[in-house]
Scaffold this motif. Structure first.
Motif, short mmCIF file in Angstrom:
data_model
loop_
_atom_site.label_atom_id
_atom_site.label_comp_id
_atom_site.label_asym_id
_atom_site.label_seq_id
_atom_site.Cartn_x
_atom_site.Cartn_y
_atom_site.Cartn_z
N THR A 111 11.99 4.81 -21.73
CA THR A 111 10.96 5.39 -23.17
C THR A 111 10.74 3.92 -23.58
N SER A 112 11.38 3.19 -23.54
CA SER A 112 10.32 1.99 -23.67
C SER A 112 8.49 1.66 -23.03
N GLY A 113 8.81 2.35 -21.67
CA GLY A 113 8.16 1.56 -21.31
C GLY A 113 6.79 2.68 -21.39
N ALA A 114 7.41 4.01 -21.93
CA ALA A 114 6.28 5.19 -21.83
C ALA A 114 5.58 6.01 -23.36
N VAL A 115 7.14 5.83 -24.11
CA VAL A 115 6.46 6.29 -25.17
C VAL A 115 6.19 5.54 -26.07
N LYS A 116 4.60 5.62 -27.07
CA LYS A 116 3.97 4.51 -27.46
C LYS A 116 3.44 4.94 -28.37
N GLY A 117 3.51 6.46 -28.66
CA GLY A 117 3.15 7.30 -30.08
C GLY A 117 1.68 8.25 -28.67
N PRO A 148 2.77 17.41 -34.06
CA PRO A 148 1.05 15.96 -34.05
C PRO A 148 2.10 15.24 -33.55
N GLN A 149 2.98 14.32 -34.40
CA GLN A 149 3.73 13.01 -34.19
C GLN A 149 4.26 13.35 -33.07
N ILE A 150 4.62 14.08 -32.24
CA ILE A 150 5.07 13.21 -30.65
C ILE A 150 3.90 13.79 -29.72
N LYS A 151 2.83 14.47 -30.18
CA LYS A 151 1.38 14.50 -29.03
C LYS A 151 1.53 13.33 -28.30
N GLY A 152 1.62 12.33 -28.20
CA GLY A 152 1.44 10.65 -27.67
C GLY A 152 2.04 11.27 -26.82
N THR A 153 3.32 12.29 -27.03
CA THR A 153 4.71 11.62 -25.23
C THR A 153 4.47 12.90 -24.75
N ILE A 154 4.10 13.88 -25.50
CA ILE A 154 3.96 15.76 -24.88
C ILE A 154 2.81 14.97 -23.16
N ILE A 155 1.55 14.42 -24.26
CA ILE A 155 0.48 14.32 -23.35
C ILE A 155 1.08 12.66 -22.41
N THR A 156 1.57 12.28 -22.34
CA THR A 156 2.38 11.31 -21.25
C THR A 156 2.79 11.69 -20.56
N VAL A 157 4.22 12.65 -20.89
CA VAL A 157 4.89 13.57 -19.88
C VAL A 157 4.03 14.55 -18.91
N TYR A 163 -8.36 8.55 -16.92
CA TYR A 163 -7.56 8.50 -17.97
C TYR A 163 -6.56 7.68 -18.72
N GLN A 164 -5.19 7.22 -17.23
CA GLN A 164 -4.52 6.28 -17.31
C GLN A 164 -4.75 5.24 -17.85
N VAL A 165 -6.33 4.36 -17.06
CA VAL A 165 -6.93 3.27 -17.72
C VAL A 165 -7.29 3.45 -19.65
N LYS A 166 -7.86 4.89 -19.58
CA LYS A 166 -7.64 4.57 -20.86
C LYS A 166 -7.23 4.85 -21.57
N HIS A 167 -6.04 5.85 -21.48
CA HIS A 167 -5.07 5.58 -22.54
C HIS A 167 -4.10 4.04 -22.64
N PHE A 168 -4.24 3.53 -21.03
CA PHE A 168 -4.08 1.65 -21.89
C PHE A 168 -4.72 1.37 -22.22
N ARG A 169 -5.38 1.40 -21.73
CA ARG A 169 -6.80 0.05 -22.79
C ARG A 169 -6.52 0.34 -24.83
N ASP A 170 -6.05 1.94 -25.14
CA ASP A 170 -5.72 3.04 -26.35
C ASP A 170 -4.77 1.79 -27.34
N GLU A 171 -3.71 1.85 -26.08
CA GLU A 171 -2.19 1.32 -26.03
C GLU A 171 -2.22 -0.42 -26.59
N GLU A 172 -2.83 -0.97 -25.41
CA GLU A 172 -3.60 -2.49 -25.79
C GLU A 172 -3.89 -2.73 -27.09
N ALA A 173 -4.82 -1.71 -27.22
CA ALA A 173 -5.43 -2.02 -28.27
C ALA A 173 -5.06 -1.27 -29.96
N GLY A 174 -3.35 -0.70 -29.61
CA GLY A 174 -2.89 -0.39 -30.74
C GLY A 174 -1.05 -1.25 -31.12
#
Lengths: 287, 385
Positions: free
Chosen positions: A281-287, B302-311, B373-384
């Protein structure tokens, strides 16, 4: 409408209780069937469903001979030993390499850092099937000639596990306070010392999380073991697959064999799942 | 932790005060020991590990090899980094500051390069070569695989798997996570572990478990498979479930195995996301008169959308490479074949490396959008961050 309250003051939800009970049973019954069948005699298992034995436990024939048969007769014991020898180094060695890389990616700045890290992320998605024919050539008789030995499989699992390991550890390390590393530097610690004395001990939860995942993955792997291990070195999972392939005789050994393969990952999983969940969860769940 | 470093600090300072500039200059002794040490470690490890392969009888038994491998692997890696670090520290300060990050990432990257990046290009190369990769045959392999109905059937099945499995895994994960959240603390823990437990089971073990569920006995005999027992109990005739191709029923029954294995993973991530949803947003919606169902769709989802996409993406990648379940249960018979199983049979059973690698190239092309997608997702995450 009056609803009873739980200890923590939230209302009880009958709908959730009923649905979750059904779902949890659905998820457990198949495994329970295997477990019960593995203790039944061949005749019993072939002539009645496992649930009949469960409803009438004293009228059924129970036996442990399936386990002894699978362990010695079907030679799962040697597969079991091989699995342990394959899985432990293949879990520990990638962590050593990945931890140093993760440290550099977290606490150091250098040219092309982003490029290298994006490379790691991209490679996480690449199917490992790309590696098989080239690696069969490098490790096989046309190359080093070590295909079939444990070392070939250790090497492959180390390489395949590396990207995820670097990624997981780096994600965790970036939550550690940077000031700790900087003050160590001011105190004259080299990066090597900072890594060993500070960052590695502080990263134990993430290391435990990855180790659990990697151990499960290596232990449960069929593809690499089947392609790169010769038959006397092969793992318990390949042995089970071969048992599954031989229809007819030995069917009663199959259920016991399957349970033998499940037991070690199950123990590892149950003991370490708290770490694993935290790491995931710390690795993957960031939002 | 901090007390420990501050205690160690004065000692470190004293040493450097004797010659404050020592670490700024080149230190040939350190460079020498570092280089010799690295070479010795690599040479020693390579020989030891090759000896495990060539002369396993030297070591007596397998356990000795296993234990030596752990000690040598871990100790060797530590020693290697130790000498690498010494070598870099021997360099003049400015150079060493620049070199040390690469020294730390190099061993890991080299392994990734050897095991994944080089083979990717070599596989593309081999896909234009013959069955044992000794001569080029142009596009022949692609013509062969694109001309085979088995290949197209596998593609269709893979697409079906991709459409059904990730969506259902996410759906189950969300349902279990939401409902478990409403149970008492103990109830939640028990229910979640029961759904989570299959994650420890191998695909081969899971197939054994489900083959028992799908087992078939001749009509008139008692059914030992749970599914046929229920089916005949309802008045049907016993079925050989995995042989029924109609409406892809057999493929769907195989998908059930993977959904069963993966739901726990989805649930764990989604559950922790749901627990992270701020209580006041749910409370506010409740005060506004929203029902539980509305709250679920309009506040929580809507608030867990990010996790849904990751999974979803993680399961999608797993499904794309699905192999063990199909290989063990039907080996692709009755119209259930998938790409990874076709690949394995071409490589292992048919020894057609050219066609096998061409199939992998198709798989590789399929993952390109995911890499993007993975690369883009990572970049967005780093920006945040």
């Amino acid at each position: 409408m009056s609803r009873s309250l739980m200890k923590d003051g939230r209302p009880r939800s009958p709908f959730s209780i009923v649905t979750m009970t059904i779902l949890a049973l659905l998820w457990t019954i198949p495994t329970l069937g295997l477990l019960v069948t593995s203790f039944r005699t061949r005749d019993d298992a072939a002539t009645s469903g496992w649930w009949t034995a469960l409803f009438n436990p004293f009228g059924a024939d129970w036996t442990t001979s399936n386990y002894s048969g699978a362990w010695t007769g079907a030679d799962l014991s040697s597969g079991f030993v091989n699995s342990i020898i394959v899985a432990i180094p293949a879990t520990v060695i990638p962590i050593m390499f990945a931890a140093f890389a993760a440290y550099a990616f977290t606490f150091m700045d250098f040219p092309f850092k982003e490029f290298f890290f994006l490379l790691i992320i991209a490679v996480m998605v690449v199917p490992i099937q790309v590696a098989f024919q080239p690696m069969l050539n490098i490790l096989g008789p046309r190359g080093l000639g070590i295909s079939g030995q444990y070392i070939a499989v250790w090497l492959l699992h180390t390489g395949f596990g590396m990207p995820l390991c670097i990624y997981t550890l780096r994600n965790y390390m970036s939550t550690l306070p940077r000031s700790v590393v900087e003050s160590a530097k001011i105190d004259g610690c080299s990066h090597f010392q900072t890594f060993w004395r500070l960052v590695a001990p502080m990263s134990i939860p993430a290391i435990a999380a990855f180790a659990t995942l990697q151990f499960l993955w290596v232990w449960n792997d069929l593809l690499i073991a089947k392609l790169f291990l010769k038959s006397e070195n092969t793992t318990v999972i390949v042995k089970l697959q071969q048992l599954l392939g031989s229809q007819g005789q030995g069917q009663e050994l199959l259920t016991a064999g399957a349970f033998i393969t499940i037991i070690v990952p199950m123990i590892v999983f149950v003991t370490l799942q708290r770490y694993m969940i935290r790491g995931m969860t710390s690795g993957a769940v960031k939002g | 932790m901090t007390a420990d470093t501050s205690a160690a600090a004065p000692r470190q300072r004293l040493r450097t005060e004797d010659d404050p500039d020592a670490h700024l200059r080149t230190n040939p002794i350190k460079i020498g020991i570092g280089i010799v040490g690295m070479i010795a470690v690599i040479w020693g490890l390579a020989n030891l590990f090759l000896a495990f392969g060539y002369y396993p009888e030297w070591f007596g038994n397998k356990f000795v090899i296993g234990i030596l491998a752990i000690v040598a692997g871990v100790g060797g890696a530590a020693l290697l980094f130790y000498f690498l670090n010494m070598f870099v520290e021997g360099l003049p300060r400015r150079l060493s500051e620049g070199v040390i990050p690469y020294a730390f990432i190099l061993p890991g990257l080299l392994l990734v390069g050897l095991m994944l990046i080089y083979p990717t290009f070599q596989t593309i190369n081999y896909s234009f070569a013959n069955a044992d990769s000794t001569a080029y045959v142009g596009l022949q392999n692609y013509k062969t695989i694109f001309g085979s109905s088995e290949f197209w059937q596998s593609i269709v099945n893979n697409i079906l798997w991709l459409l059904i499995v990730p969506a259902l895994v996410v759906a189950f994960g969300v349902i279990v996570a939401v409902l478990a959240d409403k149970l008492s603390a103990t109830g939640e823990k028990v229910a979640k572990s029961m759904v989570f437990l299959p994650m420890a089971i191998s695909a081969v073990g899971a197939s054994a478990i489900w083959l028992l569920v799908y087992a078939y006995n001749n009509p008139g005999q008692p059914q030992t498979g749970l599914l046929n027992a229920i089916w005949t109990g309802l008045g049907g005739d016993p079925q050989t479930w995995l042989a029924i191709d109609t409406l892809k029923l057999n493929s769907i029954l195989l998908m059930v195995i993977l959904i069963w294995l993966q739901a726990g993973f989805a649930m764990v991530l989604l559950s922790s996301a749901i627990k992270g949803v701020p209580e006041d947003t749910v409370e506010a919606a409740r005060i506004d008169g929203a029902g539980e169902f509305q709250i679920f769709w309009q506040v929580i989802i809507p608030q867990i959308k990010g996790t849904i996409i990751t999974v979803f993406v993680t399961v999608f990648i797993t499904v794309l490479k699905v192999f063990d379940i199909v290989y063990v249960t039907t080996n692709g018979a009755y119209g259930t074949n998938v790409i990874a199983n076709l690949f394995f049979n071409k490589l292992f059973a048919a020894s057609e490396a050219g066609q096998a690698t061409a199939i992998v190239v198709v798989l590789l092309i399929a993952v390109i959008p995911l890499i993007w997608y993975q690369v883009k997702h990572f970049r967005d995450e780093e920006a945040g961050r």
